[in-house]
Scaffold this motif. Structure first.
Motif, PDB file in Angstrom:
ATOM      1  N   MET A  12       0.853  -1.192   0.000  1.00  0.00           N
ATOM      2  CA  MET A  12       0.000   0.000   0.000  1.00  0.00           C
ATOM      3  C   MET A  12       0.891   1.245   0.000  1.00  0.00           C
ATOM      4  O   MET A  12       1.329   1.709   1.054  1.00  0.00           O
ATOM      5  CB  MET A  12      -0.905   0.025   1.234  1.00  0.00           C
ATOM      6  N   PRO A  13       1.189   1.786  -1.199  1.00  0.00           N
ATOM      7  CA  PRO A  13       2.042   2.973  -1.282  1.00  0.00           C
ATOM      8  C   PRO A  13       1.471   4.175  -0.526  1.00  0.00           C
ATOM      9  O   PRO A  13       0.253   4.311  -0.361  1.00  0.00           O
ATOM     10  CB  PRO A  13       2.101   3.255  -2.785  1.00  0.00           C
ATOM     11  N   LYS A  14       2.361   5.037  -0.090  1.00  0.00           N
ATOM     12  CA  LYS A  14       2.022   6.160   0.785  1.00  0.00           C
ATOM     13  C   LYS A  14       0.969   7.097   0.224  1.00  0.00           C
ATOM     14  O   LYS A  14       0.187   7.670   0.980  1.00  0.00           O
ATOM     15  CB  LYS A  14       3.277   6.939   1.153  1.00  0.00           C
ATOM     16  N   GLN A  15       0.910   7.263  -1.085  1.00  0.00           N
ATOM     17  CA  GLN A  15      -0.050   8.217  -1.654  1.00  0.00           C
ATOM     18  C   GLN A  15      -1.510   7.796  -1.433  1.00  0.00           C
ATOM     19  O   GLN A  15      -2.421   8.584  -1.608  1.00  0.00           O
ATOM     20  CB  GLN A  15       0.215   8.470  -3.141  1.00  0.00           C
ATOM     21  N   PHE A  16      -1.731   6.561  -0.987  1.00  0.00           N
ATOM     22  CA  PHE A  16      -3.090   6.092  -0.732  1.00  0.00           C
ATOM     23  C   PHE A  16      -3.460   6.162   0.756  1.00  0.00           C
ATOM     24  O   PHE A  16      -4.485   5.630   1.163  1.00  0.00           O
ATOM     25  CB  PHE A  16      -3.261   4.660  -1.257  1.00  0.00           C
ATOM     26  N   LEU A  17      -2.640   6.835   1.541  1.00  0.00           N
ATOM     27  CA  LEU A  17      -2.882   6.931   2.981  1.00  0.00           C
ATOM     28  C   LEU A  17      -3.443   8.291   3.373  1.00  0.00           C
ATOM     29  O   LEU A  17      -3.408   8.660   4.545  1.00  0.00           O
ATOM     30  CB  LEU A  17      -1.573   6.681   3.745  1.00  0.00           C
ATOM     31  N   LYS A  18      -3.984   9.031   2.435  1.00  0.00           N
ATOM     32  CA  LYS A  18      -4.430  10.402   2.693  1.00  0.00           C
ATOM     33  C   LYS A  18      -5.827  10.497   3.279  1.00  0.00           C
ATOM     34  O   LYS A  18      -6.159  11.472   3.927  1.00  0.00           O
ATOM     35  CB  LYS A  18      -4.374  11.212   1.405  1.00  0.00           C
ATOM     36  N   GLY A  19      -6.670   9.513   3.039  1.00  0.00           N
ATOM     37  CA  GLY A  19      -8.054   9.585   3.488  1.00  0.00           C
ATOM     38  C   GLY A  19      -8.203   9.335   4.975  1.00  0.00           C
ATOM     39  O   GLY A  19      -7.295   8.816   5.630  1.00  0.00           O
ATOM     40  N   ILE A  20      -9.360   9.711   5.487  1.00  0.00           N
ATOM     41  CA  ILE A  20      -9.617   9.494   6.910  1.00  0.00           C
ATOM     42  C   ILE A  20     -10.508   8.277   7.139  1.00  0.00           C
ATOM     43  O   ILE A  20     -10.858   7.968   8.263  1.00  0.00           O
ATOM     44  CB  ILE A  20     -10.241  10.747   7.566  1.00  0.00           C
ATOM     45  N   ASP A  21     -10.887   7.615   6.059  1.00  0.00           N
ATOM     46  CA  ASP A  21     -11.677   6.395   6.204  1.00  0.00           C
ATOM     47  C   ASP A  21     -10.992   5.253   5.455  1.00  0.00           C
ATOM     48  O   ASP A  21      -9.920   5.421   4.906  1.00  0.00           O
ATOM     49  CB  ASP A  21     -13.114   6.601   5.725  1.00  0.00           C
ATOM     50  N   ARG A  22     -11.631   4.117   5.425  1.00  0.00           N
ATOM     51  CA  ARG A  22     -11.018   2.932   4.826  1.00  0.00           C
ATOM     52  C   ARG A  22     -11.438   2.686   3.384  1.00  0.00           C
ATOM     53  O   ARG A  22     -10.995   1.725   2.781  1.00  0.00           O
ATOM     54  CB  ARG A  22     -11.394   1.690   5.638  1.00  0.00           C
ATOM     55  N   THR A  23     -12.261   3.510   2.813  1.00  0.00           N
ATOM     56  CA  THR A  23     -12.795   3.230   1.491  1.00  0.00           C
ATOM     57  C   THR A  23     -11.779   3.479   0.382  1.00  0.00           C
ATOM     58  O   THR A  23     -10.900   4.323   0.504  1.00  0.00           O
ATOM     59  CB  THR A  23     -14.058   4.072   1.213  1.00  0.00           C
ATOM     60  N   GLY A  24     -11.914   2.714  -0.694  1.00  0.00           N
ATOM     61  CA  GLY A  24     -11.107   2.908  -1.882  1.00  0.00           C
ATOM     62  C   GLY A  24      -9.681   2.422  -1.808  1.00  0.00           C
ATOM     63  O   GLY A  24      -8.888   2.665  -2.719  1.00  0.00           O
ATOM     64  N   LEU A  25      -9.324   1.722  -0.758  1.00  0.00           N
ATOM     65  CA  LEU A  25      -7.932   1.290  -0.609  1.00  0.00           C
ATOM     66  C   LEU A  25      -7.563   0.151  -1.562  1.00  0.00           C
ATOM     67  O   LEU A  25      -6.388  -0.063  -1.831  1.00  0.00           O
ATOM     68  CB  LEU A  25      -7.651   0.890   0.840  1.00  0.00           C
ATOM     69  N   ASP A  26      -8.566  -0.543  -2.097  1.00  0.00           N
ATOM     70  CA  ASP A  26      -8.277  -1.607  -3.059  1.00  0.00           C
ATOM     71  C   ASP A  26      -7.543  -1.059  -4.283  1.00  0.00           C
ATOM     72  O   ASP A  26      -6.733  -1.756  -4.890  1.00  0.00           O
ATOM     73  CB  ASP A  26      -9.553  -2.332  -3.478  1.00  0.00           C
ATOM     74  N   LYS A  27      -7.775   0.204  -4.608  1.00  0.00           N
ATOM     75  CA  LYS A  27      -7.102   0.820  -5.761  1.00  0.00           C
ATOM     76  C   LYS A  27      -5.592   0.922  -5.546  1.00  0.00           C
ATOM     77  O   LYS A  27      -4.824   0.923  -6.500  1.00  0.00           O
ATOM     78  CB  LYS A  27      -7.682   2.203  -6.026  1.00  0.00           C
ATOM     79  N   GLY A  28      -5.169   1.035  -4.288  1.00  0.00           N
ATOM     80  CA  GLY A  28      -3.756   1.238  -4.008  1.00  0.00           C
ATOM     81  C   GLY A  28      -2.934  -0.025  -3.849  1.00  0.00           C
ATOM     82  O   GLY A  28      -1.704   0.028  -3.895  1.00  0.00           O
ATOM     83  N   VAL A  29      -3.577  -1.161  -3.669  1.00  0.00           N
ATOM     84  CA  VAL A  29      -2.848  -2.408  -3.395  1.00  0.00           C
ATOM     85  C   VAL A  29      -1.896  -2.738  -4.547  1.00  0.00           C
ATOM     86  O   VAL A  29      -2.320  -2.834  -5.695  1.00  0.00           O
ATOM     87  CB  VAL A  29      -3.828  -3.574  -3.146  1.00  0.00           C
ATOM     88  N   PHE A  30      -0.621  -2.867  -4.234  1.00  0.00           N
ATOM     89  CA  PHE A  30       0.430  -3.182  -5.205  1.00  0.00           C
ATOM     90  C   PHE A  30       0.387  -2.223  -6.406  1.00  0.00           C
ATOM     91  O   PHE A  30       0.698  -2.607  -7.533  1.00  0.00           O
ATOM     92  CB  PHE A  30       0.332  -4.633  -5.691  1.00  0.00           C
ATOM     93  N   PHE A  31      -0.001  -0.974  -6.160  1.00  0.00           N
ATOM     94  CA  PHE A  31      -0.241  -0.019  -7.234  1.00  0.00           C
ATOM     95  C   PHE A  31       0.920   0.072  -8.216  1.00  0.00           C
ATOM     96  O   PHE A  31       0.709   0.033  -9.433  1.00  0.00           O
ATOM     97  CB  PHE A  31      -0.549   1.368  -6.665  1.00  0.00           C
ATOM     98  N   ASP A  32       2.133   0.200  -7.719  1.00  0.00           N
ATOM     99  CA  ASP A  32       3.282   0.393  -8.605  1.00  0.00           C
ATOM    100  C   ASP A  32       3.605  -0.847  -9.431  1.00  0.00           C
ATOM    101  O   ASP A  32       4.271  -0.740 -10.464  1.00  0.00           O
ATOM    102  CB  ASP A  32       4.513   0.826  -7.795  1.00  0.00           C
ATOM    103  N   GLN A  33       3.121  -2.016  -8.999  1.00  0.00           N
ATOM    104  CA  GLN A  33       3.307  -3.237  -9.769  1.00  0.00           C
ATOM    105  C   GLN A  33       2.089  -3.545 -10.642  1.00  0.00           C
ATOM    106  O   GLN A  33       2.225  -4.073 -11.742  1.00  0.00           O
ATOM    107  CB  GLN A  33       3.555  -4.448  -8.846  1.00  0.00           C
ATOM    108  N   ARG A  34       0.892  -3.219 -10.157  1.00  0.00           N
ATOM    109  CA  ARG A  34      -0.347  -3.537 -10.879  1.00  0.00           C
ATOM    110  C   ARG A  34      -0.567  -2.657 -12.092  1.00  0.00           C
ATOM    111  O   ARG A  34      -1.244  -3.059 -13.044  1.00  0.00           O
ATOM    112  CB  ARG A  34      -1.561  -3.387  -9.959  1.00  0.00           C
TER     113      ARG A  34
END
Length: 189
Positions: A12-34
């Motif tokens: 989970m790259p750092k740029q996906f840690l900006k939100g205050i809730d847990r939604t949408g984190l599936d987009k960030g999983v292995f982002f730089d490889q996916r």
């Protein structure tokens, strides 16, 4: 994902840690490889390959989840649909975060992991089933591999409890203790 030491910054790259809730984190999983630089899916990444589309289990290399303690990595994996990680070792905090957030860690030894991988390279879609109550990973419903899990963690996963739900199973004992403790120490009230 069999490389050693895949850390939470990769998961989970750092740029996906900006939100205050847990939604949408599936987009960030292995982002730089996916994804490629142009935002298109990387066809070489394992979870983008047709045989692994919609995978629920992930085979992992040693010390998977090392690095920072970001719980977002586990939340993202769960949102992506990953329900179990199968591997020989996991970083401690990541291991705990998985178990507290509904992702099973199935600990196997190297020979067992190779046994699963051998089936996966036979050129057909591999069907794995995890039987948590019996602590077995079933390969094509023919072979069963035992895995280790702490009994408490196993029960929490089977019952779908989080730490609060697990604690509330002892609600009566907690309330009885509170009453007894206050009766013995009235100055606390």
């Amino acid at each position: 994902m069999l490389n050693a030491n895949i850390d939470t910054d990769v998961i989970m790259p750092k740029q996906f840690l900006k939100g205050i809730d847990r939604t949408g984190l599936d987009k960030g999983v292995f982002f730089d490889q996916r994804f490629r630089a142009d935002g298109q899916p990387n066809p070489d990444f394992v979870l983008n390959q047709p045989a692994y589309a919609g995978a629920k289990f992930l085979l992992t290399g040693p010390n998977f989840g090392c690095g920072s303690s970001r719980e977002h990595a586990v939340w993202g994996l769960y949102q992506l649909g990953i329900r179990a990680l199968i591997g020989t070792s996991f970083a401690g905090i990541f291991f705990d975060n998985c178990m507290r957030n509904g992702v099973l860690i199935a600990l196997v030894d190297e020979a067992q992991l190779r046994q699963i991988m051998t089936h996966d390279t036979l050129g057909k879609d591999l069907k794995l089933t995890i039987d948590l109550p019996h602590q077995e990973i079933r390969i094509e419903e023919k072979e069963a591999i035992r895995f280790e899990i702490d009994q408490l963690r196993k029960n929490v996963l089977i019952e779908g409890l989080d730490p609060i739900g697990s604690t509330l199973q002892h609600k009566d004992a907690i309330l009885n203790f509170e009453k007894r403790h206050l009766a013995e120490n009235p100055w606390l009230a």
